[in-house]
Structure formats: structure tokens, C-alpha cells
Design an enzyme around this catalytic site. Sequence first.
Site, PDB file in Angstrom:
ATOM      1  N   ARG A 224       0.809  -1.212   0.000  1.00 44.17           N
ATOM      2  CA  ARG A 224       0.000   0.000   0.000  1.00 44.17           C
ATOM      3  C   ARG A 224       0.844   1.265   0.000  1.00 44.17           C
ATOM      4  NH1 ARG A 224      -3.431   1.663  -2.663  1.00 44.17           N
ATOM      5  NH2 ARG A 224      -4.334  -0.410  -2.432  1.00 44.17           N
TER       6      ARG A 224
ATOM      7  N   LYS B 283       1.223  24.220  -3.845  1.00 49.92           N
ATOM      8  CA  LYS B 283      -0.069  23.619  -3.471  1.00 49.92           C
ATOM      9  C   LYS B 283       0.048  22.092  -3.572  1.00 49.92           C
ATOM     10  CE  LYS B 283      -2.515  27.701  -5.107  1.00 49.92           C
ATOM     11  NZ  LYS B 283      -3.422  28.291  -6.131  1.00 49.92           N
TER      12      LYS B 283
ATOM     13  N   LYS C 228       4.794  38.195  -3.332  1.00 49.11           N
ATOM     14  CA  LYS C 228       3.407  38.132  -3.778  1.00 49.11           C
ATOM     15  C   LYS C 228       2.632  39.353  -3.297  1.00 49.11           C
ATOM     16  CE  LYS C 228       1.741  34.298  -4.876  1.00 49.11           C
ATOM     17  NZ  LYS C 228       0.977  33.023  -4.929  1.00 49.11           N
TER      18      LYS C 228
ATOM     19  N   GLU D  82       5.175  39.254  -8.049  1.00 47.33           N
ATOM     20  CA  GLU D  82       3.836  39.142  -8.617  1.00 47.33           C
ATOM     21  C   GLU D  82       3.278  40.548  -8.850  1.00 47.33           C
ATOM     22  OE1 GLU D  82       0.637  36.232  -7.099  1.00 47.33           O
ATOM     23  OE2 GLU D  82       0.111  38.130  -6.158  1.00 47.33           O
TER      24      GLU D  82
ATOM     25  N   ASP E 144      -0.372  38.068 -12.470  1.00 50.44           N
ATOM     26  CA  ASP E 144      -1.405  37.409 -11.681  1.00 50.44           C
ATOM     27  C   ASP E 144      -2.802  37.734 -12.193  1.00 50.44           C
ATOM     28  OD1 ASP E 144      -2.492  35.930  -9.464  1.00 50.44           O
ATOM     29  OD2 ASP E 144      -2.943  37.847  -8.504  1.00 50.44           O
TER      30      ASP E 144
END
Length: 282
Positions: A99, A134, A166, A199, A220
Amino acid sequence: MKSRDELIDDLLTLAFAEDVGDGDHTTLSTIPASAMGKQHLLIKQSGILAGVDIARKVFNKFDPSLKMTVFIEDGATVKPGDIAFVVEGSVRSLLQTERVMLNIMQRMSGVATATHEYQSRLEGLKARVLDTRKTTPGMRLLEKEGVRIGGGANHRIGLFDMILIKDNHVDFAGGIQNAIRAAKEYCSSNGKDLKIEVEVRNTDEIRLALDEGVDRIMLDNFTPEATRDAVKLINGATEVESSGGITLETLRAYGEAGVDFISVGALTHSVKGLDMSFKACE
């Protein structure tokens, strides 16, 4: 800071701890310790195979006596019915590693398959698909390796290997100029040789970033049309990346706008694992 191999070893330690615990009591109660056998990895869905090298680490960590014979390597296109590899040795070990190995390989192959599909949409263009942060906690290195195997490019691994200014950084710092200048001063004062990306949200911020000088500008949530105009304004002075809600359907329009990179969070945050199984064989 830990190396890649150390981080992967830590991940495997945790994976076995949460899955095997103090023992696979089903296997321990039904399979004699002396039993020897063989299992093969059966592919059940078309895609890009990824994780073979990590599978080898899984087997070796749990039981170094397991023998793995590989028929299909990472990055290969696979189809239902293909046999990627065979592993021979203790049946108890085979069952207890099954697994953990499958979870990793299905995830990595799913990421590689999705990345290949995205990058294929950019055929003939210079743009490369990028991953993001992410990722599944603990699985970042493996998911990013899946992106690379699938033909994409890796963005920064984490917060430590690149400066990415950012919108929140810009707002808290009091503007793009302040943020870029502070980042450069920080690198100089601390002996850091880090690329700086910023950004931007509009044309004014692009001009400010160009005035200060950065390694890459991230556009962005620009439309493809606005992206084309931005690329003309930047005019090769720095690398250009598109980001924000870009889908498989809109991807090529951004590539045709002339950007160097297109970041796609979906490569890792919502990908579906590639179907495969680890079956007993002769």
C-alpha cells in the site's frame, strides 16, 4: 537543512508508521515467516509512469532482501495490461509494502500524467508548465518529481530556495519598490544568492518592477490579451510567468501570448491517481 534523500526517508518512515504500526496482524497471522513469493505492478490506466525509483526505496527500506526487476522506467507512456516491475522475496514483506508503494506511485503517476497533458497543449511554444507549493504535506518532493517526469518544470521547492514577492508581501511592505529593495538588501546582508520574482497585478506594477530589476515577473490573473500587452512591455528584460486560474482550455492562449512559464496549481492539488495494482504472480 535536510537533503532530498533524508526527506524522502523521513516520509517513508512516517508512511510505514501510519500503515504498518506495530505489525500487519492480518499478514502475520495468515502467512508463514518462511513463505516466499512474487508480485508484479499491473498498470490499469493509460498515462505516464512515475515513482519507480521511489518504489525501489520503499522496498529496500522495509526489507533489503526484496529483489526488484524493472521493465518500465519513470517517464514512459503506459497502458492497461503493462507490467512495470516484478518484486520477489518474503511474502510478508511484499504484503506490508504494497500500500505504501501504491499510494506513492499512483499519486506521482497521476501528477506526471496531468503534467504531460498540460505541457502537450503548449507544443511548438517556448512556454513551460510550472508546479506550485499547493502540494500534499510531506509529499512535495515526490509530487514535484512527478511534474518533472511528466515534462513540466519545477518552480521553487519551498520558501527557502527563491524569493517570490506576492501581493500580500507587496501590501504589507508598502509597495513593490519597497518589497524588492528590502529583498535585495536581505540577500546582500545574509550572503544569499536567490532569484527574485515579483507578482504584479497591473501595468503600473510591471513598470515599477522593471525599474527595480528582478529575475522574473509573475502576471497574476491577467487575461490572455492583457498578458500579450504585458509581454510586449517587458520586452525580454526579465522572465515572464502567468498564474491564476489557468485551465487546460485556456493554457495555450497564455503560451501564445509569449510568456516563459505558466504555473498551474491543479497539477498537484486536485490530480487523480493513476490506476494500478500490485498482484501476486508466478
